[in-house]
Design a protein around this motif. Structure first.
Motif, PDB file in Angstrom:
ATOM      1  N   GLU A   6     -25.783 -86.949-132.146  1.00 56.46           N
ATOM      2  CA  GLU A   6     -24.981 -87.971-131.418  1.00 56.46           C
ATOM      3  C   GLU A   6     -23.526 -87.432-130.822  1.00 56.46           C
ATOM      4  N   SER A   7     -22.947 -86.460-131.632  1.00 56.33           N
ATOM      5  CA  SER A   7     -21.571 -85.938-130.925  1.00 56.33           C
ATOM      6  C   SER A   7     -21.890 -84.980-129.932  1.00 56.33           C
ATOM      7  N   VAL A   8     -23.088 -84.380-129.890  1.00 52.43           N
ATOM      8  CA  VAL A   8     -23.287 -83.402-128.875  1.00 52.43           C
ATOM      9  C   VAL A   8     -23.522 -84.197-127.508  1.00 52.43           C
ATOM     10  N   SER A   9     -24.091 -85.177-127.711  1.00 49.71           N
ATOM     11  CA  SER A   9     -24.657 -86.109-126.402  1.00 49.71           C
ATOM     12  C   SER A   9     -23.438 -86.821-125.979  1.00 49.71           C
ATOM     13  N   THR A  10     -22.418 -87.180-126.865  1.00 45.43           N
ATOM     14  CA  THR A  10     -21.038 -87.882-126.432  1.00 45.43           C
ATOM     15  C   THR A  10     -20.295 -86.807-125.851  1.00 45.43           C
ATOM     16  N   VAL A  11     -20.129 -85.756-126.250  1.00 41.53           N
ATOM     17  CA  VAL A  11     -19.214 -84.730-125.701  1.00 41.53           C
ATOM     18  C   VAL A  11     -19.757 -84.250-124.380  1.00 41.53           C
ATOM     19  N   ALA A  12     -21.186 -84.165-124.383  1.00 46.35           N
ATOM     20  CA  ALA A  12     -21.707 -83.827-123.024  1.00 46.35           C
ATOM     21  C   ALA A  12     -21.269 -84.965-121.885  1.00 46.35           C
ATOM     22  N   VAL A  13     -21.034 -86.213-122.550  1.00 44.60           N
ATOM     23  CA  VAL A  13     -20.617 -87.330-121.396  1.00 44.60           C
ATOM     24  C   VAL A  13     -19.257 -87.315-121.034  1.00 44.60           C
ATOM     25  N   LEU A  14     -18.659 -86.929-122.155  1.00 42.73           N
ATOM     26  CA  LEU A  14     -17.001 -86.720-121.984  1.00 42.73           C
ATOM     27  C   LEU A  14     -16.638 -85.564-120.871  1.00 42.73           C
ATOM     28  N   GLN A  15     -17.485 -84.732-120.936  1.00 37.77           N
ATOM     29  CA  GLN A  15     -17.078 -83.420-120.271  1.00 37.77           C
ATOM     30  C   GLN A  15     -17.815 -83.810-118.743  1.00 37.77           C
ATOM     31  N   LEU A  21     -17.207 -86.360-117.378  1.00 33.21           N
ATOM     32  CA  LEU A  21     -16.037 -87.446-116.954  1.00 33.21           C
ATOM     33  C   LEU A  21     -14.716 -86.468-116.807  1.00 33.21           C
ATOM     34  N   GLY A  22     -15.063 -85.290-116.986  1.00 32.28           N
ATOM     35  CA  GLY A  22     -13.835 -84.308-116.876  1.00 32.28           C
ATOM     36  C   GLY A  22     -12.849 -84.358-117.958  1.00 32.28           C
ATOM     37  N   ILE A  23     -13.348 -84.573-119.038  1.00 33.02           N
ATOM     38  CA  ILE A  23     -12.293 -84.350-120.498  1.00 33.02           C
ATOM     39  C   ILE A  23     -12.878 -83.188-121.061  1.00 33.02           C
ATOM     40  N   ASP A  24     -11.826 -82.235-121.244  1.00 30.62           N
ATOM     41  CA  ASP A  24     -12.005 -80.861-121.762  1.00 30.62           C
ATOM     42  C   ASP A  24     -11.826 -80.864-123.356  1.00 30.62           C
ATOM     43  N   ILE A  25     -13.100 -81.198-124.065  1.00 30.87           N
ATOM     44  CA  ILE A  25     -13.185 -81.259-125.471  1.00 30.87           C
ATOM     45  C   ILE A  25     -14.538 -80.548-125.815  1.00 30.87           C
ATOM     46  N   THR A  26     -14.424 -79.636-126.824  1.00 32.41           N
ATOM     47  CA  THR A  26     -15.450 -79.173-127.569  1.00 32.41           C
ATOM     48  C   THR A  26     -16.447 -80.127-128.641  1.00 32.41           C
ATOM     49  N   VAL A  27     -17.581 -79.792-128.953  1.00 33.18           N
ATOM     50  CA  VAL A  27     -18.219 -80.754-129.915  1.00 33.18           C
ATOM     51  C   VAL A  27     -17.511 -80.313-131.108  1.00 33.18           C
ATOM     52  N   ASP A  28     -17.168 -79.122-131.371  1.00 40.65           N
ATOM     53  CA  ASP A  28     -16.237 -78.839-132.808  1.00 40.65           C
ATOM     54  C   ASP A  28     -15.041 -79.659-132.832  1.00 40.65           C
ATOM     55  N   ASP A  29     -14.148 -79.685-131.753  1.00 39.50           N
ATOM     56  CA  ASP A  29     -12.947 -80.647-131.859  1.00 39.50           C
ATOM     57  C   ASP A  29     -13.383 -82.014-132.120  1.00 39.50           C
ATOM     58  N   PHE A  30     -14.369 -82.404-131.484  1.00 42.08           N
ATOM     59  CA  PHE A  30     -14.846 -84.166-131.629  1.00 42.08           C
ATOM     60  C   PHE A  30     -15.408 -84.156-132.949  1.00 42.08           C
ATOM     61  N   ILE A  31     -16.291 -83.326-133.714  1.00 41.39           N
ATOM     62  CA  ILE A  31     -16.390 -83.562-135.061  1.00 41.39           C
ATOM     63  C   ILE A  31     -15.575 -83.373-135.990  1.00 41.39           C
ATOM     64  N   HIS A  32     -14.712 -82.256-135.799  1.00 46.47           N
ATOM     65  CA  HIS A  32     -13.524 -82.032-136.973  1.00 46.47           C
ATOM     66  C   HIS A  32     -12.377 -83.055-136.827  1.00 46.47           C
ATOM     67  N   ASP A  48     -23.205 -83.738-142.883  1.00 48.20           N
ATOM     68  CA  ASP A  48     -22.354 -82.789-142.371  1.00 48.20           C
ATOM     69  C   ASP A  48     -23.227 -82.500-141.164  1.00 48.20           C
ATOM     70  N   PRO A  49     -22.539 -82.973-139.977  1.00 49.99           N
ATOM     71  CA  PRO A  49     -23.517 -82.302-138.518  1.00 49.99           C
ATOM     72  C   PRO A  49     -23.920 -81.150-138.689  1.00 49.99           C
ATOM     73  N   VAL A  83     -20.071 -95.545-135.369  1.00 56.84           N
ATOM     74  CA  VAL A  83     -19.540 -94.468-135.645  1.00 56.84           C
ATOM     75  C   VAL A  83     -18.986 -93.788-134.580  1.00 56.84           C
ATOM     76  N   ILE A  84     -19.638 -93.499-133.126  1.00 58.92           N
ATOM     77  CA  ILE A  84     -19.382 -92.892-132.271  1.00 58.92           C
ATOM     78  C   ILE A  84     -18.163 -93.500-131.511  1.00 58.92           C
ATOM     79  N   LEU A  85     -18.318 -94.729-131.426  1.00 58.22           N
ATOM     80  CA  LEU A  85     -17.264 -95.686-130.653  1.00 58.22           C
ATOM     81  C   LEU A  85     -16.120 -95.571-131.642  1.00 58.22           C
ATOM     82  N   LYS A  86     -15.829 -95.478-132.930  1.00 53.86           N
ATOM     83  CA  LYS A  86     -14.925 -95.237-133.500  1.00 53.86           C
ATOM     84  C   LYS A  86     -14.155 -93.909-133.479  1.00 53.86           C
ATOM     85  N   ALA A  87     -15.032 -92.978-133.369  1.00 50.37           N
ATOM     86  CA  ALA A  87     -14.663 -91.539-132.932  1.00 50.37           C
ATOM     87  C   ALA A  87     -13.999 -91.549-131.353  1.00 50.37           C
TER      88      ALA A  87
END
Length: 203
Positions: A20-29, A31-42, A69-70, A82-86
């Motif tokens: 769920e987090s990996v898919s979300t971060v893939a979409v964020l990236q 869209l040009g948002i420079d975030i990692t999966v680790d940053d998103f989860i932690h 724990d992912p 949960v993803i929307l809250k994140a």
């Protein structure tokens, strides 16, 4: 007809239950948002562990927190709220590039609506499905903190719908090293429906 827009995927290697987090971060990236999966989860994802009390297993409602724990293969997952809250946490933190970010829960939508409203406008859809499109079934059972017995749906998986042609849908699958895979349309629709028609969009 063929519609497929460029989409760079991400692998969930070393994050066995973090689709769920990996898919979300893939979409964020995307869209040009420079975030990692680790940053998103932690820093933004709410996670709660399982515990035993008087011999009874308790755990979180996956609509309220990631169950486990992912980074652990023994964990389960989470659902759209949960993803929307994140994402809300990310935006409220004024993370670079998120000021104009929009996102929403489009769960319950007919599949054709997801296609016409989002895919045809080149907006990827984060979709709850199953691993390798296997048949879902009742899985692990545990008690929520309110005493309710909860049954997890086995084979739950999260992918990104990002295109289609006359016979197939194009999906970014974190379990396929983030590659774009093609799957038969009727089966993709069926698994989406069996998993409760859960989906979110970010744009």
């Amino acid at each position: 007809m063929k519609l497929f827009f460029p989409f760079r995927g991400l692998s969930q290697k070393n994050i066995p239950t973090g689709c769920e987090s990996v898919s979300t971060v893939a979409v964020l990236q995307h869209l040009g948002i420079d975030i990692t999966v680790d940053d998103f989860i932690h820093n933004y994802l709410t996670c709660k562990n399982f515990y035993r009390q008087n011999g009874t297993l308790y755990g979180p409602d996956p609509r309220e927190a990631f169950a486990g724990d992912p980074y652990s293969k023994n964990s389960l997952g989470c659902y759209p709220p949960v993803i929307l809250k994140a994402l809300e946490n990310l935006k409220s933190d004024d993370y670079p590039g998120t000021r104009n970010l929009l996102f929403g829960n489009v769960s319950g939508s007919d599949f054709d609506t997801l296609i016409s409203r989002y895919i045809d406008r080149e907006i990827p859809v984060i979709l709850w499905s199953t691993i390798d499109l296997r048949e879902p079934h009742d899985g692990m059972q545990y008690y929520l903190e309110n005493g309710e017995l909860y049954t997890w749906t086995a084979h739950e998986h999260c992918v990104v719908l990002c295109g289609y042609d006359s016979d197939l849908y194009y999906l970014m699958d974190p379990l396929s090293d983030g590659q774009i895979v093609t799957r038969e349309k009727a089966l993709v629709k069926l698994r989406y429906e069996q998993m409760g028609k859960m989906a979110i969009v970010i744009y």
